[in-house]
Motif scaffolding. Structure first.
Motif, mmCIF file in Angstrom:
data_model
loop_
_atom_site.group_PDB
_atom_site.id
_atom_site.type_symbol
_atom_site.label_atom_id
_atom_site.label_comp_id
_atom_site.label_asym_id
_atom_site.label_seq_id
_atom_site.Cartn_x
_atom_site.Cartn_y
_atom_site.Cartn_z
ATOM 1 N N ALA A 145 0.852 -1.184 0.000
ATOM 2 C CA ALA A 145 0.000 0.000 0.000
ATOM 3 C C ALA A 145 0.889 1.237 0.000
ATOM 4 O O ALA A 145 2.086 1.161 0.276
ATOM 5 N N SER A 146 0.301 2.341 -0.321
ATOM 6 C CA SER A 146 1.047 3.600 -0.308
ATOM 7 C C SER A 146 0.142 4.711 0.199
ATOM 8 O O SER A 146 -1.079 4.607 0.162
ATOM 9 N N ARG A 147 0.783 5.757 0.682
ATOM 10 C CA ARG A 147 0.022 6.914 1.145
ATOM 11 C C ARG A 147 0.907 8.146 1.071
ATOM 12 O O ARG A 147 2.136 8.052 1.036
ATOM 13 N N SER A 148 0.285 9.293 1.064
ATOM 14 C CA SER A 148 1.011 10.562 1.055
ATOM 15 C C SER A 148 0.828 11.231 2.411
ATOM 16 O O SER A 148 -0.228 11.115 3.034
ATOM 17 N N GLU A 149 1.861 11.899 2.846
ATOM 18 C CA GLU A 149 1.769 12.654 4.094
ATOM 19 C C GLU A 149 2.638 13.889 4.008
ATOM 20 O O GLU A 149 3.574 13.955 3.206
ATOM 21 N N THR A 150 2.307 14.863 4.831
ATOM 22 C CA THR A 150 3.060 16.110 4.861
ATOM 23 C C THR A 150 4.043 16.088 6.027
ATOM 24 O O THR A 150 3.654 15.817 7.162
ATOM 25 N N VAL A 151 5.303 16.342 5.726
ATOM 26 C CA VAL A 151 6.316 16.430 6.771
ATOM 27 C C VAL A 151 6.835 17.860 6.822
ATOM 28 O O VAL A 151 6.645 18.649 5.894
ATOM 29 N N HIS A 152 7.501 18.194 7.930
ATOM 30 C CA HIS A 152 7.906 19.569 8.169
ATOM 31 C C HIS A 152 9.403 19.650 8.470
ATOM 32 O O HIS A 152 9.913 18.923 9.329
ATOM 33 N N HIS A 153 10.079 20.538 7.761
ATOM 34 C CA HIS A 153 11.478 20.854 8.042
ATOM 35 C C HIS A 153 11.466 22.169 8.828
ATOM 36 O O HIS A 153 11.150 23.228 8.270
ATOM 37 N N VAL A 154 11.782 22.095 10.106
ATOM 38 C CA VAL A 154 11.567 23.243 10.982
ATOM 39 C C VAL A 154 12.865 23.742 11.601
ATOM 40 O O VAL A 154 13.836 22.994 11.757
ATOM 41 N N SER A 155 12.860 25.010 11.980
ATOM 42 C CA SER A 155 14.001 25.605 12.670
ATOM 43 C C SER A 155 13.524 26.813 13.466
ATOM 44 O O SER A 155 12.452 27.366 13.206
ATOM 45 N N VAL A 156 14.343 27.214 14.426
ATOM 46 C CA VAL A 156 14.049 28.396 15.250
ATOM 47 C C VAL A 156 15.328 29.219 15.397
ATOM 48 O O VAL A 156 16.401 28.669 15.653
ATOM 49 N N SER A 157 15.199 30.517 15.225
ATOM 50 C CA SER A 157 16.312 31.441 15.453
ATOM 51 C C SER A 157 15.909 32.445 16.526
ATOM 52 O O SER A 157 14.770 32.911 16.548
ATOM 53 N N VAL A 158 16.847 32.780 17.402
ATOM 54 C CA VAL A 158 16.585 33.758 18.458
ATOM 55 C C VAL A 158 17.739 34.750 18.517
ATOM 56 O O VAL A 158 18.871 34.425 18.174
ATOM 57 N N ARG A 159 17.433 35.961 18.946
ATOM 58 C CA ARG A 159 18.482 36.952 19.177
ATOM 59 C C ARG A 159 17.969 37.982 20.172
ATOM 60 O O ARG A 159 16.776 38.308 20.187
ATOM 61 N N ALA A 160 18.858 38.466 21.006
ATOM 62 C CA ALA A 160 18.520 39.465 22.015
ATOM 63 C C ALA A 160 19.356 40.715 21.771
ATOM 64 O O ALA A 160 20.584 40.639 21.634
ATOM 65 N N ILE A 161 18.680 41.853 21.707
ATOM 66 C CA ILE A 161 19.338 43.112 21.389
ATOM 67 C C ILE A 161 19.288 44.045 22.589
ATOM 68 O O ILE A 161 18.230 44.261 23.183
ATOM 69 N N ASN A 162 20.426 44.600 22.944
ATOM 70 C CA ASN A 162 20.532 45.599 24.000
ATOM 71 C C ASN A 162 19.953 46.908 23.469
ATOM 72 O O ASN A 162 20.470 47.484 22.505
ATOM 73 N N LEU A 163 18.897 47.407 24.099
ATOM 74 C CA LEU A 163 18.223 48.594 23.578
ATOM 75 C C LEU A 163 19.011 49.876 23.811
ATOM 76 O O LEU A 163 18.790 50.868 23.129
ATOM 77 N N GLU A 164 19.929 49.851 24.743
ATOM 78 C CA GLU A 164 20.735 51.047 25.005
ATOM 79 C C GLU A 164 21.817 51.222 23.957
ATOM 80 O O GLU A 164 22.081 52.340 23.497
ATOM 81 N N THR A 165 22.425 50.103 23.542
ATOM 82 C CA THR A 165 23.558 50.189 22.615
ATOM 83 C C THR A 165 23.238 49.689 21.206
ATOM 84 O O THR A 165 23.989 49.951 20.274
ATOM 85 N N GLY A 166 22.141 48.952 21.054
ATOM 86 C CA GLY A 166 21.829 48.342 19.764
ATOM 87 C C GLY A 166 22.630 47.091 19.480
ATOM 88 O O GLY A 166 22.524 46.506 18.389
ATOM 89 N N GLU A 167 23.404 46.645 20.448
ATOM 90 C CA GLU A 167 24.271 45.479 20.290
ATOM 91 C C GLU A 167 23.468 44.182 20.411
ATOM 92 O O GLU A 167 22.569 44.071 21.245
ATOM 93 N N ILE A 168 23.796 43.195 19.557
ATOM 94 C CA ILE A 168 23.223 41.860 19.702
ATOM 95 C C ILE A 168 23.975 41.165 20.837
ATOM 96 O O ILE A 168 25.157 40.859 20.706
ATOM 97 N N ARG A 169 23.277 40.922 21.939
ATOM 98 C CA ARG A 169 23.924 40.304 23.099
ATOM 99 C C ARG A 169 24.121 38.813 22.904
ATOM 100 O O ARG A 169 25.130 38.259 23.297
ATOM 101 N N TRP A 170 23.139 38.153 22.307
ATOM 102 C CA TRP A 170 23.284 36.731 22.010
ATOM 103 C C TRP A 170 22.329 36.335 20.899
ATOM 104 O O TRP A 170 21.313 36.989 20.664
ATOM 105 N N SER A 171 22.689 35.290 20.201
ATOM 106 C CA SER A 171 21.843 34.776 19.121
ATOM 107 C C SER A 171 22.050 33.280 19.003
ATOM 108 O O SER A 171 23.131 32.764 19.292
ATOM 109 N N GLY A 172 21.000 32.583 18.596
ATOM 110 C CA GLY A 172 21.098 31.136 18.455
ATOM 111 C C GLY A 172 20.171 30.619 17.376
ATOM 112 O O GLY A 172 19.190 31.281 17.010
ATOM 113 N N HIS A 173 20.493 29.447 16.885
ATOM 114 C CA HIS A 173 19.689 28.812 15.840
ATOM 115 C C HIS A 173 19.669 27.316 16.096
ATOM 116 O O HIS A 173 20.687 26.726 16.470
#
Length: 232
Positions: A145-173
């Protein structure tokens, strides 16, 4: 954000989005990140568990996926940081007559709103979900038998910005080594992985990063001190 030295795998979630009757190979997180190094003084507070003596930050969290954003808020609050309530952000948006689109075009406006509400940092949470339809073929004792299904290629990115300096304090993926059937649960795990990888102080000789691996789900994963889980 206070740096945590280790965290346990969300094992109860693993079987939900890793479990797939058509794919039994191990699945792993794949994470990258960088951050501004902490001072030696703050590092000693971290490793001695004196988190309450570190300065807490006030965050605005903005993202394109409610589940991932909620997870990020929970992690920040668990570290003792303050997160501006969504209702307050909405109030400022209405006062400023700002309409956001949940895309990268929003960044400048969100930073402006962050300053208006007195935040120290803005954390952006961006998710990606690329869907693919695959055909599965099965052969059993009584034929195929055969069937079709939907799979997902997922990712998440994060970053934190210092509002006083505009500097990216940390980032991750963080992403996964293969596609999944349940992107919602995957986003939860990937948000945690991306945040912890972002602030993992790998320039410290005693620190290592261990990816989640479903083939060894009893092992601790994340940012750890060497020797805490068999690391050299």
């Amino acid at each position: 954000m206070v740096r945590e030295l280790h965290f346990m795998a969300l094992l109860s979630l693993a079987t939900i989005f890793f479990g797939c009757e058509t794919n039994t190979s191990a699945i792993r997180t794949i994470s990258t990140g960088s951050s501004v190094p902490v001072s030696d003084e703050d590092w000693q507070k971290i490793i001695s568990g004196q988190k309450d003596k570190l300065t807490k930050r006030k965050y605005v969290v903005w993202g394109n996926h409610s589940g991932a954003t909620h997870t990020a808020i929970e992690r920040l609050q668990s570290d003792g940081s303050i997160v501006v309530e969504r209702a307050r952000l909405q109030e400022i948006l209405e006062e400023q007559k700002v309409r956001l689109t949940h895309t990268s075009d929003d960044d400048a406006q969100v930073l402006k709103i962050g300053r208006l509400v007195g935040a120290d940092r803005v954390m952006f949470v961006e998710t990606s979900d690329v869907q693919e339809v695959v055909n599965r073929t099965f052969v059993g004792a009584y034929g195929g038998a055969s069937r079709s299904e939907t799979v997902h290629h997922v990712s998440v990115s994060v970053r934190a910005i210092n509002l006083e300096t505009g500097e990216i304090r940390w980032s991750g993926h963080a992403t996964l080594s293969q596609s999944v059937n349940d992107p919602e649960t995957a986003f939860t795990v990937l948000t945690i992985a991306a945040m912890h990888r972002a602030v993992c102080q790998l320039e410290r000789r005693e620190v290592i990063w261990i990816e989640f691996d479903s083939s060894d789900s009893s092992r601790k994963w994340g940012c750890q001190r060497k020797g805490s889980s068999g690391g050299d």
